[in-house]
Scaffold this active site. Sequence first.
Site, mmCIF file in Angstrom:
data_model
loop_
_atom_site.group_PDB
_atom_site.id
_atom_site.type_symbol
_atom_site.label_atom_id
_atom_site.label_comp_id
_atom_site.label_asym_id
_atom_site.label_seq_id
_atom_site.Cartn_x
_atom_site.Cartn_y
_atom_site.Cartn_z
ATOM 1 N N GLY A 12 0.965 -1.132 0.123
ATOM 2 C CA GLY A 12 -0.021 0.201 -0.058
ATOM 3 C C GLY A 12 0.898 1.216 0.063
ATOM 4 N N SER A 20 1.615 3.391 -2.227
ATOM 5 C CA SER A 20 1.469 4.695 -2.647
ATOM 6 C C SER A 20 0.047 5.502 -2.047
ATOM 7 C CB SER A 20 1.195 4.649 -4.080
ATOM 8 O OG SER A 20 0.222 3.820 -4.222
ATOM 9 N N GLY A 21 -0.306 4.975 -0.973
ATOM 10 C CA GLY A 21 -1.480 5.147 -0.328
ATOM 11 C C GLY A 21 -1.148 6.366 0.524
ATOM 12 N N LYS A 26 -5.291 -1.117 11.718
ATOM 13 C CA LYS A 26 -6.765 -1.101 12.179
ATOM 14 C C LYS A 26 -7.539 -0.435 10.680
ATOM 15 C CE LYS A 26 -8.624 2.455 12.686
ATOM 16 N NZ LYS A 26 -8.800 3.710 11.936
ATOM 17 N N GLU A 78 -12.322 15.763 14.546
ATOM 18 C CA GLU A 78 -11.360 16.399 13.581
ATOM 19 C C GLU A 78 -11.886 17.353 12.786
ATOM 20 O OE1 GLU A 78 -9.031 12.769 11.941
ATOM 21 O OE2 GLU A 78 -11.078 12.003 12.181
ATOM 22 N N HIS A 112 -9.721 3.433 18.300
ATOM 23 C CA HIS A 112 -9.046 4.493 18.851
ATOM 24 C C HIS A 112 -9.840 4.735 20.224
ATOM 25 C CE1 HIS A 112 -6.786 4.835 15.510
ATOM 26 N NE2 HIS A 112 -7.665 5.700 14.843
ATOM 27 N N LYS A 125 -15.674 14.107 11.690
ATOM 28 C CA LYS A 125 -14.901 14.473 10.653
ATOM 29 C C LYS A 125 -15.763 15.916 10.210
ATOM 30 C CE LYS A 125 -12.690 11.133 8.939
ATOM 31 N NZ LYS A 125 -11.251 11.077 9.506
HETATM 32 C C1 BG6 Z 1 -7.077 7.063 11.423
HETATM 33 C C2 BG6 Z 1 -8.508 7.120 10.950
HETATM 34 O O1 BG6 Z 1 -7.128 5.788 12.348
HETATM 35 O O2 BG6 Z 1 -6.944 7.966 12.380
HETATM 36 C C3 BG6 Z 1 -8.574 8.539 10.115
HETATM 37 O O3 BG6 Z 1 -8.633 5.931 9.725
HETATM 38 C C4 BG6 Z 1 -8.489 9.631 11.205
HETATM 39 O O4 BG6 Z 1 -9.755 8.683 9.502
HETATM 40 C C5 BG6 Z 1 -7.262 9.430 11.918
HETATM 41 O O5 BG6 Z 1 -8.364 10.831 10.385
HETATM 42 C C6 BG6 Z 1 -6.759 10.297 13.129
HETATM 43 O O6 BG6 Z 1 -5.668 10.311 13.563
HETATM 44 P P1 BG6 Z 1 -4.894 11.251 13.983
HETATM 45 O O7 BG6 Z 1 -3.468 11.020 14.591
HETATM 46 O O8 BG6 Z 1 -4.702 12.606 13.210
HETATM 47 O O9 BG6 Z 1 -5.779 11.693 15.398
#
Ligand code: BG6
Length: 483
Positions: free
Chosen positions: A15, A17-18, A152, A220, A244, A342
Site C-alpha cells: 500500500g 502509494s496510499g 486497524k 477532527e 481509537h 470529521k
Molecule cells: C485514522 C483514521 O485511524 O485516524 C482517520 O482512519 C483519522 O480517519 C485518523 O483521520 C486520526 O488520527 P490522528 O492521529 O490525526 O488523530
Amino acid sequence: MPLSAPSPFSFMLFGASGHLAQLKLYPALFTLAYKRRLPEQYNIVGFARSKMDDDSFRKLVAQSIREHVPEANESVLKEFLTHVYYRQGQYTAATAFKALHRQLQTLESGWKKKCRLVYFSVPPNVFSTISQNLRKSRIYTGDIPFCCIVEKPVGSDFKSFERVKAQLLKCFAAEEIYLLDHYLGKEAVRNLYYLRYANPVLERLLKHTLIHHVEITVAESVGIEQRAGYFEHTGTFRDMFQSHLMMIMALLTMHLHEDTNTLRERRLNALKQLYLPPTTSMDDVVVQGQYTQGTVDGKEVPGYREENGVAPKSRTNTYAALRLLTRMSRWAGVPFYLRSGKRLEKKDTRISIRFQELHPVGKGSAPNQLHIILFGEAGMRLELQTKLGGPEPAFRPLVLSDPLVCVGDCLPEHSFLLLEAIHSRQQWFLSFEEVQTAWRLLDPVQTHLGKKRTPLYTYAAGSRSPEETDAWLAKDGTSWMYL
Ligand code: BG6
C-alpha cells in the site's frame, strides 16, 4: 538510552502509494533516521499496484516527508532515500513476490543479522493473498525475526475479523503479528495510564461516587481526504470508535498494575466490562450524522455527498456519539459519552469529566470539571470555583491548567511503534482478543446505524456537531462540557 533499531532490517510496505503511507509512515521512518535511531544497514521497499520506478517513488517519499516533517533536513533526506526502493505488482502475482524476494536477497547480502518487517496498509480483503505470497516466495520462512504489522480496522465486524484473524494465523505465528492502533503509540494517550499511575491524588478522583459523567471527544477538522474508497464502507463509527475510542476508554478505566507486561491483559479486561445501556431503543444509545457543505478554517469545503467517490445518496456516517457503561466497580453507573466526527470546527482529542455537585453552592457556581487533553494544547485543566468578593456566596471559575508538552524522547506515534515491533514488544499493540471484544460490543450498534430507518442527522462542515446531539444528551439530564 533512547529507543533505536539495533540491527539491520528490511521494511516492506504494502500500500506504498496510499494516503497513510504518505501522511504517517514515510515521515515516521524519516524521523527515526533523522534522530539517528536506525542502523547503517536497512531497506525500505514500497510495494503497490501503481506504476512507478525507484526514482519516482523516492520523489513521492521525499515530497511526503518535506510536507509532514517540519525539521526535514535535506542532507539526511538524501541519505535516507538511498535506502528506499519500489516494486510494482499485483498483490495476487506470485512472480512479483518472487522478484521482491530476489531483490531482498541482494539488498541484504553481507548482513550478519537481520529482521524483516511487513506493513499492511491495504484493505483487509487482500491480507490473506499477500500473506500467502510472502510464504510461498520465502520472504517469510519463520526462521528469522519477522513482524507483520497490520493497520486497524481489522475486519469490518466481528465475523469478518474472525476470518482475517484465521487467515493471518494460517501464515504467521501469533507473536509475529502486530495489530496497530496508532493512538497507542501517541505519547499523550499512553500518558493516560502513567498519569493515573503516578498521581494517587488524581486516581482517587476517578470514582463513581464523585463523577457525574465522562465525555471522550475525538474531533477532527479534516474530511475524508481522497479516501472515499475506504471511508464509504467504513464510516466514522467503524473508523474511530472500534479502536481509537475503545483504547482511550480502556486506558482510562482499567485496573492499574506496576507490571507493564500485563497492559494488554488489563486493557482487555476493561473492554470486557463495557456494555451498552439497557434500553428499548438503540436511538438512545447512539446517534449519527453526516457533514454538509460549510467552512472550515476559513475555507469553503464540500459536503460529504459531494466528495469525489462518494455516492450522491450515501448514508455513511461522518459523526457518531455513543453512550456506554462499564461494570468496573469504581465506575459503576457513570455514563460515558464517546463521540467523534470529521469536518468539525477544530481538531481536538480530550477526556472531560464532570464531577457531581453535591449540594447547591451559590450564584454563578458550576460543577467541577477535569479535562485531560490529548491533542494540540495537550494538557490538563481542572475547573474549580472560587468566591467573588462581597458578602454573598457568589462564584467565579478557578482554573488550574498546564500544557503537558512532551519532554524527553518524544517520537511520532508510528516511529515509536515501529521500534517497539523491532524489539518484539507487543504491549502497545492490540491483542486479537481486544479487537474481538470491541467488535462484539459494537456490532449491534453498527447494525442499528446501518438500518435505513435510523436517523442520519446533518451538520454543516465547520460546526460543532449535529444539533440533535444536544437534545440526545439532554434526555439524560445533562449537556456537553466541551464543544
Ligand atoms: C485514522 C483514521 O485511524 O485516524 C482517520 O482512519 C483519522 O480517519 C485518523 O483521520 C486520526 O488520527 P490522528 O492521529 O490525526 O488523530
